[in-house]
Design a protein around this motif. Structure first.
Motif, PDB file in Angstrom:
ATOM      1  N   UNK A  65       2.314 110.348  20.574  1.00 30.99           N
ATOM      2  CA  UNK A  65       3.136 109.810  19.495  1.00 30.99           C
ATOM      3  C   UNK A  65       2.277 108.816  18.729  1.00 30.99           C
ATOM      4  N   UNK A  66       2.210 108.961  17.419  1.00 27.01           N
ATOM      5  CA  UNK A  66       1.403 108.057  16.603  1.00 27.01           C
ATOM      6  C   UNK A  66       2.101 106.730  16.355  1.00 27.01           C
ATOM      7  N   UNK A  67       3.407 106.670  16.576  1.00 29.94           N
ATOM      8  CA  UNK A  67       4.099 105.387  16.457  1.00 29.94           C
ATOM      9  C   UNK A  67       4.388 104.888  17.871  1.00 29.94           C
ATOM     10  N   UNK A  68       4.064 103.639  18.120  1.00 30.06           N
ATOM     11  CA  UNK A  68       4.235 103.069  19.450  1.00 30.06           C
ATOM     12  C   UNK A  68       5.473 102.182  19.459  1.00 30.06           C
ATOM     13  N   UNK A  69       6.509 102.640  20.130  1.00 27.33           N
ATOM     14  CA  UNK A  69       7.766 101.891  20.225  1.00 27.33           C
ATOM     15  C   UNK A  69       7.941 101.281  21.611  1.00 27.33           C
ATOM     16  N   UNK A  70       6.896 101.347  22.420  1.00 26.29           N
ATOM     17  CA  UNK A  70       7.027 100.957  23.825  1.00 26.29           C
ATOM     18  C   UNK A  70       7.514  99.524  24.027  1.00 26.29           C
ATOM     19  N   UNK A  71       7.183  98.619  23.124  1.00 29.54           N
ATOM     20  CA  UNK A  71       7.613  97.217  23.299  1.00 29.54           C
ATOM     21  C   UNK A  71       9.123  97.051  23.136  1.00 29.54           C
ATOM     22  N   UNK A  96      10.324 114.247  28.619  1.00 32.70           N
ATOM     23  CA  UNK A  96       9.788 115.043  27.527  1.00 32.70           C
ATOM     24  C   UNK A  96       8.284 115.156  27.663  1.00 32.70           C
ATOM     25  N   UNK A  97       7.742 116.285  27.241  1.00 33.67           N
ATOM     26  CA  UNK A  97       6.314 116.556  27.362  1.00 33.67           C
ATOM     27  C   UNK A  97       5.653 116.563  25.985  1.00 33.67           C
ATOM     28  N   UNK A  98       4.452 116.012  25.928  1.00 31.32           N
ATOM     29  CA  UNK A  98       3.578 116.021  24.756  1.00 31.32           C
ATOM     30  C   UNK A  98       4.249 115.315  23.578  1.00 31.32           C
ATOM     31  N   UNK A  99       4.569 116.044  22.524  1.00 30.57           N
ATOM     32  CA  UNK A  99       5.286 115.388  21.440  1.00 30.57           C
ATOM     33  C   UNK A  99       6.682 115.015  21.914  1.00 30.57           C
ATOM     34  N   UNK A 100       6.965 115.375  23.142  1.00 28.16           N
ATOM     35  CA  UNK A 100       8.115 114.842  23.829  1.00 28.16           C
ATOM     36  C   UNK A 100       7.898 113.365  24.082  1.00 28.16           C
ATOM     37  N   UNK A 101       6.767 112.841  23.541  1.00 31.94           N
ATOM     38  CA  UNK A 101       6.608 111.402  23.428  1.00 31.94           C
ATOM     39  C   UNK A 101       7.813 110.853  22.700  1.00 31.94           C
ATOM     40  N   UNK A 102       8.569 111.760  22.107  1.00 37.20           N
ATOM     41  CA  UNK A 102       9.852 111.391  21.533  1.00 37.20           C
ATOM     42  C   UNK A 102      10.770 110.781  22.586  1.00 37.20           C
ATOM     43  N   UNK A 103      10.478 111.041  23.863  1.00 34.42           N
ATOM     44  CA  UNK A 103      11.240 110.413  24.948  1.00 34.42           C
ATOM     45  C   UNK A 103      11.107 108.902  24.885  1.00 34.42           C
ATOM     46  N   UNK A 119       7.702 116.626  15.139  1.00 28.73           N
ATOM     47  CA  UNK A 119       7.069 115.386  15.577  1.00 28.73           C
ATOM     48  C   UNK A 119       7.989 114.629  16.535  1.00 28.73           C
ATOM     49  N   UNK A 120       7.466 113.636  17.240  1.00 26.54           N
ATOM     50  CA  UNK A 120       8.252 112.919  18.238  1.00 26.54           C
ATOM     51  C   UNK A 120       9.586 112.376  17.733  1.00 26.54           C
ATOM     52  N   UNK A 121       9.651 111.879  16.511  1.00 24.65           N
ATOM     53  CA  UNK A 121      10.928 111.367  16.001  1.00 24.65           C
ATOM     54  C   UNK A 121      11.962 112.487  15.916  1.00 24.65           C
ATOM     55  N   UNK A 122      11.529 113.676  15.497  1.00 22.78           N
ATOM     56  CA  UNK A 122      12.430 114.834  15.449  1.00 22.78           C
ATOM     57  C   UNK A 122      12.872 115.219  16.858  1.00 22.78           C
ATOM     58  N   UNK A 123      11.922 115.210  17.779  1.00 25.67           N
ATOM     59  CA  UNK A 123      12.251 115.586  19.152  1.00 25.67           C
ATOM     60  C   UNK A 123      13.179 114.574  19.794  1.00 25.67           C
ATOM     61  N   UNK A 124      13.003 113.322  19.464  1.00 25.27           N
ATOM     62  CA  UNK A 124      13.916 112.288  19.974  1.00 25.27           C
ATOM     63  C   UNK A 124      15.333 112.558  19.473  1.00 25.27           C
ATOM     64  N   UNK A 125      15.470 112.825  18.188  1.00 30.64           N
ATOM     65  CA  UNK A 125      16.802 113.127  17.639  1.00 30.64           C
ATOM     66  C   UNK A 125      17.417 114.342  18.337  1.00 30.64           C
ATOM     67  N   UNK A 126      16.588 115.350  18.617  1.00 30.20           N
ATOM     68  CA  UNK A 126      17.078 116.543  19.293  1.00 30.20           C
ATOM     69  C   UNK A 126      17.505 116.230  20.729  1.00 30.20           C
ATOM     70  N   UNK A 127      16.717 115.422  21.429  1.00 35.78           N
ATOM     71  CA  UNK A 127      17.097 115.024  22.795  1.00 35.78           C
ATOM     72  C   UNK A 127      18.430 114.287  22.798  1.00 35.78           C
ATOM     73  N   UNK A 128      18.548 113.323  21.916  1.00 38.22           N
ATOM     74  CA  UNK A 128      19.765 112.508  21.888  1.00 38.22           C
ATOM     75  C   UNK A 128      20.970 113.328  21.425  1.00 38.22           C
TER      76      UNK A 128
END
Length: 176
Positions: A74-80, A47-54, A13-22
């Motif tokens: 991404x089901x969680x919106x952190x954009x703000x 990042x693409x798709x679940x790369x919404x982790x970006x 999921x995006x949170x996992x992909x974010x951790x992997x990117x970082x």
């Protein structure tokens, strides 16, 4: 320097992909054999798709110079919480991460980003981002050169908003 990576698992999921990117950025700047060739003050990610982790990576790492989510899901919106210049790409025929459900709300939520852009590609789908695409390359490179390298010569390719026949939506904060 550019690095690509694959996820640990297809359905991370995006949170996992974010951790992997970082973790990849940390590895590159602190442990890799090329760490001395990398400026840790000039980092960006895509990042693409679940790369919404970006989006999650950008929200948790304000030191990034730019972020470019491609058809973010991404089901969680952190954009703000994002304070990083962010260019979001969507596809007008995307049935996986539709523009109306994901890219547009994320773009509208970027209330703290100093600069933002939404580009929706014409006659495309979710998998458009897995193949070479001149439009994606042109605007991504311009965005990265502008914000990672602080090269204002690239402003002309982004502002005023281009009238690009390959897009159905092109929104950007001008002037940059």
């Amino acid at each position: 320097m550019v690095m690509t990576l694959n996820t640990n698992a297809l359905w991370d999921f995006p949170a996992d992909r974010s951790r992997q990117q970082l973790a990849a950025l940390t590895y590159l700047t602190a442990q890799s054999t090329v760490k001395n060739r990398i400026d840790p003050g000039r980092l960006a990610l895509m990042g693409w798709s679940m790369g919404g982790g970006s989006l999650q990576s950008a929200a948790s790492t304000p030191s990034l110079k730019a972020a470019i989510p491609l058809a973010p899901w991404d089901l969680s919106d952190v954009s703000s919480r994002i304070t990083v210049p962010t260019m979001i790409f969507g596809a007008d025929g995307d049935t996986v991460a539709s523009v109306d459900d994901f890219a547009l709300p994320f773009y509208n939520g970027l209330v703290s980003a100093p600069d933002k852009s939404l580009i929706v590609l014409k006659d495309t789908d979710h998998f458009t981002f897995t193949d070479p695409n001149t439009t994606i390359a042109q605007y991504s490179v311009s965005w990265l050169k502008r914000f990672v390298d602080n090269d204002t010569r690239y402003d002309q390719f982004l502002c005023p908003t281009p009238n690009d026949p390959n897009t159905v939506v092109f929104q950007i904060t001008c002037p940059l």
